[in-house]
Design a protein around this motif. Structure first.
Motif, PDB file in Angstrom:
ATOM      1  N   GLU A 194       0.829  -1.202   0.000  1.00 57.74           N
ATOM      2  CA  GLU A 194       0.000   0.000   0.000  1.00 57.74           C
ATOM      3  C   GLU A 194       0.865   1.255   0.000  1.00 57.74           C
ATOM      4  O   GLU A 194       0.562   2.231  -0.690  1.00 57.74           O
ATOM      5  CB  GLU A 194      -0.928  -0.002   1.225  1.00 57.74           C
ATOM      6  N   ARG A 195       1.923   1.209   0.772  1.00 53.42           N
ATOM      7  CA  ARG A 195       2.843   2.346   0.804  1.00 53.42           C
ATOM      8  C   ARG A 195       3.442   2.601  -0.569  1.00 53.42           C
ATOM      9  O   ARG A 195       3.529   3.747  -1.033  1.00 53.42           O
ATOM     10  CB  ARG A 195       3.946   2.077   1.825  1.00 53.42           C
ATOM     11  N   ASN A 196       3.835   1.551  -1.247  1.00 49.86           N
ATOM     12  CA  ASN A 196       4.434   1.706  -2.576  1.00 49.86           C
ATOM     13  C   ASN A 196       3.440   2.279  -3.581  1.00 49.86           C
ATOM     14  O   ASN A 196       3.820   3.051  -4.465  1.00 49.86           O
ATOM     15  CB  ASN A 196       4.970   0.362  -3.071  1.00 49.86           C
ATOM     16  N   ILE A 197       2.159   1.901  -3.460  1.00 55.09           N
ATOM     17  CA  ILE A 197       1.135   2.455  -4.349  1.00 55.09           C
ATOM     18  C   ILE A 197       1.039   3.964  -4.147  1.00 55.09           C
ATOM     19  O   ILE A 197       0.990   4.742  -5.105  1.00 55.09           O
ATOM     20  CB  ILE A 197      -0.229   1.781  -4.075  1.00 55.09           C
ATOM     21  N   VAL A 198       1.029   4.399  -2.888  1.00 58.43           N
ATOM     22  CA  VAL A 198       0.944   5.832  -2.581  1.00 58.43           C
ATOM     23  C   VAL A 198       2.190   6.555  -3.099  1.00 58.43           C
ATOM     24  O   VAL A 198       2.088   7.629  -3.712  1.00 58.43           O
ATOM     25  CB  VAL A 198       0.770   6.055  -1.065  1.00 58.43           C
ATOM     26  N   LEU A 199       3.358   5.975  -2.879  1.00 55.34           N
ATOM     27  CA  LEU A 199       4.601   6.612  -3.332  1.00 55.34           C
ATOM     28  C   LEU A 199       4.643   6.710  -4.863  1.00 55.34           C
ATOM     29  O   LEU A 199       5.115   7.718  -5.404  1.00 55.34           O
ATOM     30  CB  LEU A 199       5.812   5.843  -2.814  1.00 55.34           C
ATOM     31  N   ARG A 200       4.138   5.686  -5.550  1.00 51.98           N
ATOM     32  CA  ARG A 200       4.097   5.746  -7.025  1.00 51.98           C
ATOM     33  C   ARG A 200       3.193   6.880  -7.494  1.00 51.98           C
ATOM     34  O   ARG A 200       3.504   7.572  -8.464  1.00 51.98           O
ATOM     35  CB  ARG A 200       3.613   4.406  -7.599  1.00 51.98           C
ATOM     36  N   LYS A 201       2.074   7.072  -6.810  1.00 53.43           N
ATOM     37  CA  LYS A 201       1.175   8.174  -7.177  1.00 53.43           C
ATOM     38  C   LYS A 201       1.862   9.517  -6.963  1.00 53.43           C
ATOM     39  O   LYS A 201       1.765  10.425  -7.794  1.00 53.43           O
ATOM     40  CB  LYS A 201      -0.119   8.096  -6.361  1.00 53.43           C
ATOM     41  N   LEU A 202       2.567   9.654  -5.854  1.00 59.90           N
ATOM     42  CA  LEU A 202       3.282  10.906  -5.586  1.00 59.90           C
ATOM     43  C   LEU A 202       4.374  11.134  -6.627  1.00 59.90           C
ATOM     44  O   LEU A 202       4.553  12.265  -7.108  1.00 59.90           O
ATOM     45  CB  LEU A 202       3.892  10.877  -4.182  1.00 59.90           C
ATOM     46  N   LEU A 203       5.087  10.091  -6.999  1.00 63.43           N
ATOM     47  CA  LEU A 203       6.121  10.214  -8.027  1.00 63.43           C
ATOM     48  C   LEU A 203       5.515  10.620  -9.366  1.00 63.43           C
ATOM     49  O   LEU A 203       6.116  11.398 -10.115  1.00 63.43           O
ATOM     50  CB  LEU A 203       6.888   8.893  -8.166  1.00 63.43           C
ATOM     51  N   ASN A 204       4.321  10.107  -9.650  1.00 64.37           N
ATOM     52  CA  ASN A 204       3.629  10.487 -10.884  1.00 64.37           C
ATOM     53  C   ASN A 204       3.284  11.974 -10.883  1.00 64.37           C
ATOM     54  O   ASN A 204       3.460  12.670 -11.898  1.00 64.37           O
ATOM     55  CB  ASN A 204       2.364   9.650 -11.053  1.00 64.37           C
TER      56      ASN A 204
END
Length: 220
Positions: A194-204
């Motif tokens: 879940e953390r990685n999903i959030v971080l990917r969105k922020l990176l996007n």
């Protein structure tokens, strides 16, 4: 940025008292750097910076995998049970300059509770504070982070139905920041996936900004 195989993103969490800013910061860092607990008064009274370890598998640059590091500045909420608006603003402004004056700030995360309605006066005060801190381009660098999303889900709301029934105040705010928003559960320990999903969105979102930063001050 430390080297060509590593990227650091700088984030600040802003918002009202008891919205879950410190818990959100801990989730992004994968740690318990910030004190986060239920309390009848404001828990965070000063700014503090948290740093993650190296996170692999999220980004590729120039055809090669790069490691990610996350830095999060936790801040006092406003309204605050012990600090006035000017104290909060001055404290946060000084901390932003201290920690992100060299490298700049990638994103401000405006933390709101998904399980509470957003009212016009509350939204106005929060947005005014962000404008004063970040300047006229704040909308390009602000993401709305909707915490306690697990409670909304328990009440039967998917993200789609939640937004369909949200207040016009919240929908107007989301529109002003180009619909940059993320739903975040407030479990004590967010799982790595879940953390990685959030971080990917922020990176996007950062990529959409062409990796531009705010608040960077030249030493020259």
């Amino acid at each position: 940025m430390a080297d060509s195989n590593e990227m650091t993103i700088n984030l600040v969490v802003l918002g009202k008292t008891q919205t879950g800013k410190s818990a959100a910061g801990n989730s992004l860092l994968g740690s318990a750097d910030f004190e986060s607990r239920l309390c009848p008064s404001s828990v965070t009274a000063r700014c503090s910076l948290g740093r993650s370890g190296r996170i692999s598998g999220l980004i590729r640059r120039n055809g090669c995998e790069s490691a990610l590091r996350v830095r999060v500045l936790d801040t006092p909420g406003y309204p605050h049970s012990a600090l006035g608006k000017q104290q909060v603003r001055d404290t946060v402004r000084a901390a932003l300059a201290q920690h992100f004056g060299e490298e700049g700030l990638h994103l401000a995360l405006l933390v709101l509770r998904a399980d509470l309605p957003l009212c016009p006066d509350e939204s106005h005060d929060t947005v005014q504070l962000i404008q004063e801190l970040l300047g006229p381009t704040w909308k390009n660098f602000t993401v709305v982070l909707l915490t306690h999303a697990d409670k909304a889900e328990e009440a039967g709301y998917s993200e789609e139905t939640y937004l369909h029934t949200a207040s016009s105040t919240l929908l107007s705010l989301l529109s002003s920041v180009q619909h940059k928003y993320i739903f975040l559960d407030n479990h004590n320990s967010i799982i790595k996936e879940e953390r990685n999903i959030v971080l990917r969105k922020l990176l996007n979102f950062i990529q959409r900004n062409n990796y531009q930063v705010l608040l960077k001050h030249s030493k020259e």
